[in-house]
Design a protein around this motif. Sequence first.
Motif, PDB file in Angstrom:
ATOM      1  N   ALA A 117       0.835  -1.206   0.000  1.00 41.08           N
ATOM      2  CA  ALA A 117       0.000   0.000   0.000  1.00 41.08           C
ATOM      3  C   ALA A 117       0.868   1.253   0.000  1.00 41.08           C
ATOM      4  N   GLU A 118       1.946   1.200   0.809  1.00 41.28           N
ATOM      5  CA  GLU A 118       2.844   2.348   0.858  1.00 41.28           C
ATOM      6  C   GLU A 118       3.552   2.546  -0.482  1.00 41.28           C
ATOM      7  N   GLU A 119       3.864   1.414  -1.162  1.00 40.86           N
ATOM      8  CA  GLU A 119       4.499   1.512  -2.477  1.00 40.86           C
ATOM      9  C   GLU A 119       3.585   2.232  -3.462  1.00 40.86           C
ATOM     10  N   ARG A 120       2.313   1.869  -3.454  1.00 38.54           N
ATOM     11  CA  ARG A 120       1.371   2.516  -4.380  1.00 38.54           C
ATOM     12  C   ARG A 120       1.230   4.004  -4.057  1.00 38.54           C
ATOM     13  N   LYS A 121       1.235   4.327  -2.739  1.00 41.94           N
ATOM     14  CA  LYS A 121       1.131   5.738  -2.361  1.00 41.94           C
ATOM     15  C   LYS A 121       2.353   6.524  -2.844  1.00 41.94           C
ATOM     16  N   VAL A 122       3.540   5.921  -2.690  1.00 43.87           N
ATOM     17  CA  VAL A 122       4.764   6.593  -3.137  1.00 43.87           C
ATOM     18  C   VAL A 122       4.734   6.807  -4.642  1.00 43.87           C
ATOM     19  N   LEU A 123       4.277   5.788  -5.395  1.00 47.79           N
ATOM     20  CA  LEU A 123       4.191   5.930  -6.844  1.00 47.79           C
ATOM     21  C   LEU A 123       3.258   7.065  -7.221  1.00 47.79           C
ATOM     22  N   SER A 124       2.136   7.178  -6.505  1.00 48.44           N
ATOM     23  CA  SER A 124       1.192   8.260  -6.774  1.00 48.44           C
ATOM     24  C   SER A 124       1.818   9.626  -6.479  1.00 48.44           C
ATOM     25  N   LEU A 125       2.567   9.698  -5.346  1.00 48.14           N
ATOM     26  CA  LEU A 125       3.218  10.964  -5.009  1.00 48.14           C
ATOM     27  C   LEU A 125       4.282  11.346  -6.038  1.00 48.14           C
ATOM     28  N   VAL A 126       5.023  10.364  -6.536  1.00 51.87           N
ATOM     29  CA  VAL A 126       6.044  10.631  -7.558  1.00 51.87           C
ATOM     30  C   VAL A 126       5.413  11.180  -8.820  1.00 51.87           C
ATOM     31  N   SER A 127       4.276  10.535  -9.236  1.00 56.19           N
ATOM     32  CA  SER A 127       3.628  10.981 -10.471  1.00 56.19           C
ATOM     33  C   SER A 127       3.051  12.386 -10.338  1.00 56.19           C
ATOM     34  N   GLN A 176       6.851   6.937   7.227  1.00 61.98           N
ATOM     35  CA  GLN A 176       5.897   7.277   6.181  1.00 61.98           C
ATOM     36  C   GLN A 176       6.527   8.228   5.163  1.00 61.98           C
ATOM     37  N   ILE A 177       6.032   8.136   3.919  1.00 59.64           N
ATOM     38  CA  ILE A 177       6.536   8.968   2.819  1.00 59.64           C
ATOM     39  C   ILE A 177       5.514  10.060   2.533  1.00 59.64           C
ATOM     40  N   VAL A 178       5.993  11.299   2.414  1.00 57.03           N
ATOM     41  CA  VAL A 178       5.124  12.436   2.081  1.00 57.03           C
ATOM     42  C   VAL A 178       5.788  13.240   0.974  1.00 57.03           C
ATOM     43  N   ALA A 179       5.001  14.119   0.358  1.00 58.27           N
ATOM     44  CA  ALA A 179       5.515  15.014  -0.691  1.00 58.27           C
ATOM     45  C   ALA A 179       5.415  16.451  -0.202  1.00 58.27           C
ATOM     46  N   LEU A 180       6.488  17.203  -0.366  1.00 58.27           N
ATOM     47  CA  LEU A 180       6.528  18.598   0.076  1.00 58.27           C
ATOM     48  C   LEU A 180       5.727  19.474  -0.888  1.00 58.27           C
ATOM     49  N   LEU A 181       4.797  20.254  -0.310  1.00 57.37           N
ATOM     50  CA  LEU A 181       4.022  21.198  -1.115  1.00 57.37           C
ATOM     51  C   LEU A 181       4.522  22.629  -0.926  1.00 57.37           C
ATOM     52  N   GLN A 182       4.859  22.985   0.307  1.00 52.17           N
ATOM     53  CA  GLN A 182       5.310  24.349   0.594  1.00 52.17           C
ATOM     54  C   GLN A 182       6.161  24.305   1.861  1.00 52.17           C
ATOM     55  N   ASN A 183       7.346  25.016   1.828  1.00 48.90           N
ATOM     56  CA  ASN A 183       8.269  24.940   2.963  1.00 48.90           C
ATOM     57  C   ASN A 183       8.030  26.049   3.989  1.00 48.90           C
ATOM     58  N   ALA A 204       0.317  13.723   2.257  1.00 50.95           N
ATOM     59  CA  ALA A 204       0.593  12.390   2.807  1.00 50.95           C
ATOM     60  C   ALA A 204      -0.079  11.284   1.999  1.00 50.95           C
ATOM     61  N   GLY A 205      -0.343  11.536   0.722  1.00 47.38           N
ATOM     62  CA  GLY A 205      -0.997  10.531  -0.119  1.00 47.38           C
ATOM     63  C   GLY A 205      -2.495  10.560   0.009  1.00 47.38           C
ATOM     64  N   GLY A 206      -3.060  11.680   0.326  1.00 51.32           N
ATOM     65  CA  GLY A 206      -4.496  11.857   0.550  1.00 51.32           C
ATOM     66  C   GLY A 206      -4.696  13.071   1.411  1.00 51.32           C
ATOM     67  N   PRO A 207      -4.517  12.936   2.742  1.00 51.72           N
ATOM     68  CA  PRO A 207      -4.632  14.121   3.596  1.00 51.72           C
ATOM     69  C   PRO A 207      -3.446  15.060   3.386  1.00 51.72           C
TER      70      PRO A 207
END
Length: 641
Positions: free
Chosen positions: A454-464, A492-499, A513-516
């Motif tokens: 599940a975490e792999e799929r979330k990371v792939l979504s964040l990368v895309s 957990q893996i997250v994507a940075l939106l704003q610093n 965070a892959g959703g929230p």
Amino acid sequence: MASTGGAEPDAEDAAETKEAIYEEVMPCDRMELSQRLAVEELITTEASYVHNIQLCVSDIRAHLQKKQLPDLDLEGLFSNTDDILHISRRFLKGLEATATQEHEQLLCISALFQEFKEEMETVYKIYCASYDHALLLVESYRKDPRLQEEILETLNATVPHTGASDLSFFLVMPVQRVTKYPLLLRKILENTPTSASAYPALQAAVRAMAQVNANINEYKRRRETEDREYDDLEEKFQCVVSSVAVLKENVASYLGHLEAFLLPTPHKRELQIDGGPAQQYCRFAEYLHCTVFPEFKRRLDRLVCQPLCSLSDMLVGPQQLVKKRLDKLLDYEEIQERKSEMGSVTYDEEAAMNTYLAINALLVAELPRFNRAALQLLGQILCSFSALQRDLAAQVLHQAEKELEQMPHGCMPLPSFWKMVEDTLQQSGTQLRTFCQTFETVTPSPVAQPLNPAEERKVLSLVSKHGPDKLYQVTSNISGSKDLDLTLQRGQIVALLQNVDTKGNTSRWLVDAGGPRGFVPAGKLQPYCPVQSQQPGMQMPALESSTERRRHSYASPEAPRPQVATFTPAFQVVAGFSFTARSPQEVSLQAGQPVVVLEPHDKKGSKEWSLVDVNGQRGYVPSSYLVTVPVQGPLGWSLPV
């Protein structure tokens, strides 16, 4: 010659036509034809010359005058071009009038040269004597980008058809024209039979114009000889002016660098060290800051800066006098020529001549004394400057030796001191490595955390959505305590939106965070670097080796690595430009070469440099040289076998 179809033939067609006519006539008539062509050349080239001088005076000079450029010396450039244009117009009118004289034309041309020879000699003497100075002005303006741009703009606006790149194209025309008159006359004479009635008159005209050129050259040579003494004095004076200006700039630069070197303030910082060498260094820095530099600056101002400024002020008067002499010189020469012709001049003209002579005599008499006095003062200033530097070095060295004597190892021999330093550094290094191994053993690296499907799929979504360079991994559990805060688990893996947060606080980052989406502490995030699969044809080095690890890595060198999820990256970092390493801390790149970014910043946190791995070699390269490109090939996730 009649034209065809109402159009003027070009120069090549005209030349071919004349040659054809020349071949068709009888040999006995060729001399007469050559004579007519030579006369035609004299008149047509004179008309072209007058037209160009008119352009020079009425268009180019007038356009430059409207610009009102303070650094442009128009009188020095164009000299007495107005007088040359006035005489040349009258001379051309006389030449064109001879065309109606038929058989008497050659006699009229000869008489015209005899009539104008004295006027030509007078005006061309002045112009040719000033021509070298005009060329020097043109050369100096060529080195000034602003003036050169204004001059080129003027030429393009007034005479674009000439293709002239600077003013020398027009300034040389009077010099060329006066030297060409004997050649044009001699060409007519060579094609005139010796039995012709105009032959002796043409001979006299050739001799007259040759004598005019000889007199011009003699006048120019005599002027150069007379001015050589003054020119030598002025050259020495200008050297003094330049030396004073350069020395003022260098002293100011030296003082600025010295201030930056002598004004550190560790004594104003709380080092939290009770005593020892650190306190001695603070005391030494305070002595430099509060005692040495202020006293040196006062002495430098009194013994160097103030005398230099006074000397610079004293140069202003002679500089103005030198410029005034140059302004009066052209008037003096013109009045002198008029006096030699007419025998007398007006009272105002006589006063103008006397003014120039008085200025010139004053400069010739006083410049040598002024130069000697200025050089003597300049030498004394330099001696004072050297003495001040020597005193400063002795004072600093004396205080440093006093502080050194109080240090524990101040009397130790130099080889023993360096041996002690090496042993201390080695001991500290061993201790630091022990600490690092302890940290690595206690806390495993976040990079090595395994990912579930599940975490792999979330990371792939964040990368895309955001790209691989925006991914971060949580280093410890996060409990949200405010509105819009996220609660996340370690790993957990997250994507940075704003610093920054909504209030501009850089310690709270907005992440996906892959959703929230919400805010998390920036200190609990670390750039996510997944282990990359080794695909055939892709040389992607592992993030770390067992023998060489990044300083912040937590992985234990002895413990086996846990198996983690791997994937074929969708993006790859390559070198956009070639880079040559200039120190052992840097690594060379070739354009298009794949690299692995280990740290997107240097040791000080600056993002201008990145730590990379290139074919097993690690080092820093400029971050701007790196680009992210898509990886060619199928994308997808794979689990280790």
